[in-house]
Design a protein around this motif. Sequence first.
Motif, PDB file in Angstrom:
ATOM      1  N   GLY A  38      -0.751   7.379  -6.720  1.00 14.79           N
ATOM      2  CA  GLY A  38      -2.047   7.804  -6.202  1.00 14.79           C
ATOM      3  C   GLY A  38      -2.988   8.229  -7.312  1.00 14.79           C
ATOM      4  O   GLY A  38      -4.183   7.910  -7.299  1.00 14.79           O
ATOM      5  N   THR A  76       0.505   9.654   0.729  1.00 13.60           N
ATOM      6  CA  THR A  76      -0.436   9.625   1.840  1.00 13.60           C
ATOM      7  C   THR A  76      -1.849   9.941   1.373  1.00 13.60           C
ATOM      8  O   THR A  76      -2.050  10.493   0.286  1.00 13.60           O
ATOM      9  N   GLU A  77      -2.815   9.603   2.192  1.00 10.83           N
ATOM     10  CA  GLU A  77      -4.212   9.877   1.872  1.00 10.83           C
ATOM     11  C   GLU A  77      -4.423  11.376   1.729  1.00 10.83           C
ATOM     12  O   GLU A  77      -3.943  12.178   2.534  1.00 10.83           O
ATOM     13  N   GLY A  78      -5.163  11.751   0.700  1.00 10.48           N
ATOM     14  CA  GLY A  78      -5.398  13.157   0.428  1.00 10.48           C
ATOM     15  C   GLY A  78      -4.391  13.777  -0.516  1.00 10.48           C
ATOM     16  O   GLY A  78      -4.559  14.923  -0.933  1.00 10.48           O
ATOM     17  N   ARG A  79      -3.322  13.022  -0.865  1.00 12.95           N
ATOM     18  CA  ARG A  79      -2.300  13.543  -1.769  1.00 12.95           C
ATOM     19  C   ARG A  79      -2.298  12.778  -3.095  1.00 12.95           C
ATOM     20  O   ARG A  79      -1.297  12.749  -3.804  1.00 12.95           O
ATOM     21  N   GLU A  80      -3.428  12.177  -3.433  1.00 14.82           N
ATOM     22  CA  GLU A  80      -3.486  11.345  -4.638  1.00 14.82           C
ATOM     23  C   GLU A  80      -3.176  12.143  -5.910  1.00 14.82           C
ATOM     24  O   GLU A  80      -2.648  11.581  -6.875  1.00 14.82           O
ATOM     25  N   ASN A 124       0.809  -1.224   0.000  1.00 21.25           N
ATOM     26  CA  ASN A 124       0.000   0.000   0.000  1.00 21.25           C
ATOM     27  C   ASN A 124       0.843   1.276   0.000  1.00 21.25           C
ATOM     28  O   ASN A 124       0.362   2.348   0.351  1.00 21.25           O
TER      29      ASN A 124
END
Length: 595
Positions: A326, A316-320, A289
């Motif tokens: 991402g 990280t989540e939110g940085r796709e 992941n």
Amino acid sequence: MTRQGRGSTGQGRRSALPAADYKAPALVHEGASGGLVVDFHGEDGRRGTFDVGKLPLPGWHPLLAEAFAMRTGPGGGLRTLSGAQNRWLPLRRWTDFLASLDPQPVVPAQLTRYHVNAFHTRTDSAAGTRQRDMAELQVLFGQEKIRDQIPMEARDAFARRLPGPRTNPEGGYSAGELDRLTAAAREDTARIVRRIRTGEELVRRQQDEPEGIPPQQQQLAQVLAEMAETGEVPPGTGIDQWRERRELAAHLFLTWSDLPPLMALLAIATERNGETLKELPARHRLLENRAVEVRLVKRRRGADRWFETVTWEIGTEGRELHTPGGLYLLLLELTARSRAFCGSPSALCVWRNGHRVHARGTRHEHYAPFEADLRAGGQLQLSTWAATRTKPVLADPPAPTERAKGQENALPSVEMPLQVTFNKIKTSVDARRTRQLGGHLPSSAKSNTAQVLYTPTVIPSGSTPDQLTGSGLAPGTAHDLAHGHLDTAWSACGDFQHHPETGKPCGDSFLLCFLCGNCLITQDHLPRLLALLDTLGRLRQRMSEEEWWKRYGLVWVAVRRDVLGKFTPAQVAQAQKEQVPDALLDLVEAPWETP
């Protein structure tokens, strides 16, 4: 044969063999209209049919069909559908030209030197087109089984020496232009993500908790739930029915108009060219992941180097929208429903308004636009998207002319929309990566000391001493530059005795001049620079990609990004008309190192 596709053979695995009575289908056969047809089966999995019977001069058809079948067959050099389509055009232009003559050479035996020379010097086509046509006909009619069917004098005329192809190099974007383009693509992609995720959330609530949906959204939720189940978009009403259907489908599916910003951002984030992005597969592998592993199609690298496995950071989540992995996974999320309905393995699957393909209101409105033909990308219109969004993406204002300098009442420069192409994006991100890595591209393995990518001084406004002095050069330097006293192989050097890094006399190769702050370039140097790019382009076809980037990548990026972008298209076009000698690479490389 029971196994199909690439990967069906391998070490320790026996090759699939045809049955004993198997006969390969003929590549040339009679079509439905009675004329000869050539079938093409590309290594990229795409197929095409070329109808020779629709060309003029029926007496030429058997020869042309046989020649084109050999050119596109297993032993030919064309391995993709797009390549075959591009080579079909010279053949069409050849027969159309012969048909326009009086008298016509109605069969190959009547072809003469005059006909070949007249085709090469015709005035209704650009010089580049004529040169490419002749180069292709040389190959087509030079094949062993074909050349004996062409009269000797015509073969001699085809055998002329053609100069190397003149490319039209595209400079990259400035740092500001690339930043504005990235911000616009990221903003519009984020809007697309919010739109589809909102629609998906409404479908989920309709299935799990319909009583909690606000009354004003209940009808929409029911329609979207039905669309999610069947893939079918209800018909609209009135004269705006097509717009209504597009807006309704956009709640759950990616549409064609969503592709320009999304693919522009993919090109920026992944640093890959447009062809590779169009063939992105949905199949991938997650690595803890933290990264995603994808096998990409790499064209133009030879028959045995079609694929490359890459590993992209997810972030990280939110940085796709900021990482290649991402963004790739986000693309799969946005296209998941359309891909399920059309059954394509491609990552890029969209919904289209199917009235033009007689698929209106069915799940066949979902398709992979680049699966059958990569040329569908011609309709992407990246520049139109950049120019017509609410806040257009603008190019840098042009530098003021000498006449406008110092004039208080000079007219302000007009803001121009940025011209967006995959090639310019690729050039720009290559240059950005080069700077970030201190002068090295990711694939580079230079053994010499690290080079700092300086920006050469480019003076596009003129080459006279007065014009050069007005650009900030000292009068003595301007005089010597204008008269060629400072010229090196492809540019000029402002201070040979003091290298910017060492302060000592320069001992570097002329190829490193473009990475030096002492480098001076005027319009007079353009023809030689274009000749150098042509030579580097030909070397790229003869060397491995890694070795080419190692030896010439920095030069290629610097010239295309930092030099050509400072000149106008008219200046580049004028320089391309000038005849120049050899690119002089033998001056900078030992004979035993020349590729």
